[in-house]
Write an enzyme that holds these catalytic residues in place. Structure first.
Site, PDB file in Angstrom:
ATOM      1  NE  ARG A  22       3.566  54.608  54.820  1.00 41.51           N
ATOM      2  CZ  ARG A  22       2.711  53.897  54.122  1.00 41.51           C
ATOM      3  NH1 ARG A  22       1.719  54.498  53.483  1.00 41.51           N
ATOM      4  NH2 ARG A  22       2.822  52.584  54.052  1.00 41.51           N
ATOM      5  CG  HIS A  42      11.173  52.331  59.634  1.00 37.47           C
ATOM      6  ND1 HIS A  42      11.287  52.525  60.989  1.00 37.47           N
ATOM      7  CD2 HIS A  42      11.529  53.493  59.057  1.00 37.47           C
ATOM      8  CE1 HIS A  42      11.698  53.760  61.214  1.00 37.47           C
ATOM      9  NE2 HIS A  42      11.849  54.358  60.062  1.00 37.47           N
ATOM     10  CD  GLU A  43       6.207  53.172  60.284  1.00 36.89           C
ATOM     11  OE1 GLU A  43       5.082  52.920  59.830  1.00 36.89           O
ATOM     12  OE2 GLU A  43       6.579  52.793  61.399  1.00 36.89           O
ATOM     13  N   GLY A  44       6.858  51.396  55.221  1.00 35.67           N
ATOM     14  CA  GLY A  44       6.629  51.310  53.780  1.00 35.67           C
ATOM     15  C   GLY A  44       7.903  51.558  53.020  1.00 35.67           C
ATOM     16  CD  GLN A  50       5.901  55.183  51.217  1.00 34.02           C
ATOM     17  OE1 GLN A  50       5.062  56.009  50.887  1.00 34.02           O
ATOM     18  NE2 GLN A  50       5.763  54.414  52.274  1.00 34.02           N
TER      19      GLN A  50
END
Length: 611
Positions: free
Chosen positions: A314, A458-460, A465
């Site tokens: 992240r 992507h990545e959350g 978040q």
């Protein structure tokens, strides 16, 4: 103002990274060695990545039924990056690493993200994969898999999402069952057979390395054959594309991992994005279907292990978003200096007999460039600050390390989400500065926007978040993380208030901090998570702007303190960007927090039929 000059200022003047050499792990390093790494990466990015950024975008990966094909430039870039040693930059000397601080490693890797993120993005995944194994794998797993990833023989992926589940990892249905009665006797770890599908796997299939090491989340069925609901039942497995012996050499056996298809994306086109089938029987191995995988850590703790890689990823995603924004900023700045259009406004209006002026002299173009500068340079400072916290957490004195780890927990949602939103906005402004030309492929700014649009997902995703920040981070341990962050912000405010030139910003930041604190309490006033979290995204936006205001004020104070030694243009540029952010951006916070404070139910109570 060159990117390198800004990076040097942030590293050496603001973060004082040379002080790290007093720690045993970094004792062999000094400014000269740090600069040498940055020089190498800047040169390599300029030679092997930047010239082929457009090529990687236009010549997408394609599958001939057996192999995924990439341009020769992608192979050359991957080879050059591996040979540079950057895959293992932060690792021990015994692993072929350089024992670089994380903050220097991140700064060095930023050159590749800016030069060609669609070519160089695979390195982050491979390093992150190997770093996870160094934290949670057995010594043999580290030797066989991680060491070969650091050396560039193998590459790595992370396989979380599934077509039916997306970001909802509790709904993962990939199964892992013990492979025979002796499954626990396997030297590489308890051996399982995996069956399932994974989606959105970057670099899931290619010929850039000898082997691809997949880290796969799957569930081990209970005694009744059913999967445990939720995330508690998720375990983590090493699933190599090609089976490997305990000596690290390929056995010649293909694992039962098959490419189902390539995803054709808006941006990041140089990186193959795949749908993978595990255990469908296309490549039966050792007489039966099912992909062979080796358990990492303990069963049921896969998500905890995977988050080691995800949190690192992240920060790297935030840095990638920053550098795409920065690339657009540099391109639009150069264009604005060269593009003649319009004439200066005099007391009697414009004089058509005068020559045209470069568009950078128009106030509105300066506004767009200043916005980009404040977003991108502020985001860069944030990412490097977070990387410096990683170093403190790993090598600092116990109390300092604990505080750094807690502060990093608080800042990770911002480090990922804020650059993903606002450096994307910087890319949009870069297109605007170019006018109609920005919307064409004659200039690179449209590609930078397309590439950067992925980073909010992507990545959350942005929404995830936001839920993490308001639903977990600000309330964990009775709000200790939020209190720690507030104390750091207040320390900067106190320094600012002691200087007349910064009193305005100090008072503005103090008021903004108070607004965020009051909104946090108001959101949770009823104790109802559904009410509190309905407006989590505007809370995330407000919180992010608070953090960036703090970062900018701290950077500006440092620049002013170094005024006697700093280049005049660099100093004034930092001060102007700080003023812009405080006067043009921080006023947004109040509007975002209104709905949070009122626990506004407009979105929560909207009936789907009304759409």
């Amino acid at each position: 103002m060159s990117y390198r000059r800004t990076t040097d200022f942030l590293l050496h003047d603001w973060l004082e990274v040379s002080s790290l050499q007093s720690r045993a792990r970094f004792a062999d390093h000094n400014r000269e060695t740090f600069d040498a790494v940055l020089d190498m990466c800047e040169k390599l990015a300029a030679e092997k990545f930047a010239p082929f950024n457009r090529l990687a975008d236009t010549e997408e990966p394609w599958f001939d039924g057996e192999k995924v094909h990439l341009p020769a430039a992608s192979h050359a870039a991957a080879k050059a990056y591996a040979e540079s040693g950057m895959l293992a930059a932060a690792q021990d000397y015994e692993l072929g690493g350089m024992q670089l601080p994380c903050v220097v490693e991140m700064a060095a890797n930023s050159f590749f993200s800016k030069a060609g993120i669609g070519i160089g993005g695979g390195g982050m995944l491979t390093s992150g994969n190997a770093n996870l194994l160094m934290a949670h794998g057995t010594p043999l797993q580290q030797q066989v898999f991680a060491a070969n990833e650091f050396g560039g023989r193998f590459s790595g992926t992370m396989c979380l999402s599934e077509p039916q589940a997306g970001s909802s990892l509790s709904d993962v249905v990939t199964r892992a069952v013990p492979d025979g009665a002796d499954f626990e006797a396997e030297p590489l770890g308890p051996r399982y057979r995996l069956r399932g599908n994974k989606m959105w796997i970057s670099n899931g299939e290619h010929e850039l390395t000898e082997n691809i090491i997949h880290l796969v989340l799957a569930k081990i069925p209970g005694p009744d054959g059913k999967l445990v609901p939720g995330t508690r039942g998720i375990s983590l497995f090493i699933v190599p594309k090609k089976l490997v012996g305990t000596d690290g050499q390929l056995t010649g056996e293909r694992n039962d991992v098959a490419l189902a298809g390539l995803n054709h994306k808006l941006g990041y086109r140089g990186i193959p994005n795949t749908l993978l089938n595990f255990g469908e029987g296309k490549f039966p191995v050792r007489g039966s279907a099912g992909a062979i995988g080796y358990l990492v850590g303990k069963s049921g703790e896969g998500l905890r292990c995977m988050f080691h890689m995800m949190n690192e990823a992240r920060i790297a995603v935030g840095l990638g978003a920053t550098m795409l924004g920065y690339a657009g900023y540099e391109a639009s700045l150069a264009y604005a200096k060269d593009r003649p259009q319009g004439r200066p406004m005099g007391p009697s209006g414009k004089d058509a007999t005068l020559p045209q002026i470069p568009i950078i002299r128009h106030a509105d173009v300066k506004r767009m460039l200043l916005a980009q500068k404040s977003y991108c340079e502020g985001a860069l400072a944030l990412e490097l600050y977070c990387a410096r916290l990683v170093d403190e957490a790993h090598t600092g004195a116990p109390d300092d390390a604990a505080q750094a780890a807690l502060l990093l927990e608080m800042l990770t949602p911002i480090a990922k989400s804020w650059p993903s939103e606002w450096c994307l906005e910087a890319n949009s402004l870069a297109i605007q500065v170019h006018g109609g030309y920005g919307y064409t492929r004659d200039f690179p700014v449209e590609q930078y926007w397309r590439d950067n649009r992925l980073n909010m997902i992507h990545e959350g995703t942005h929404g995830i978040q936001a839920l993490d920040l308001l639903g977990r981070k600000v309330v964990m341990d009775g709000g200790k993380g939020l209190q720690l962050l507030a104390s750091r912000i207040n320390a900067t405010i106190e320094r600012a208030l002691a200087l007349p030139d910064f009193a305005e910003q100090g008072n503005t930041l103090a008021a903004t901090l108070a607004q965020v604190g009051a909104a946090t309490k108001a959101a949770w006033a009823t104790g109802n998570p559904e009410e509190a979290l309905a407006n989590a995204t505007p809370y995330l936006q407000a919180f992010g702007h608070l953090v960036l205001g703090w970062i900018w004020l701290d950077v500006a104070l440092c620049a002013q303190a170094r005024a006697a030694t700093l280049d005049h243009a660099l100093l004034q540029g930092k001060l102007a960007a700080c003023r812009f952010f405080f006067r043009h951006e921080l006023p947004r916070v109040g509007a975002w927090l209104q709905v949070v404070t009122r626990r506004d139910d407009t979105c929560r109570t909207m009936d789907e039929a009304w759409f």
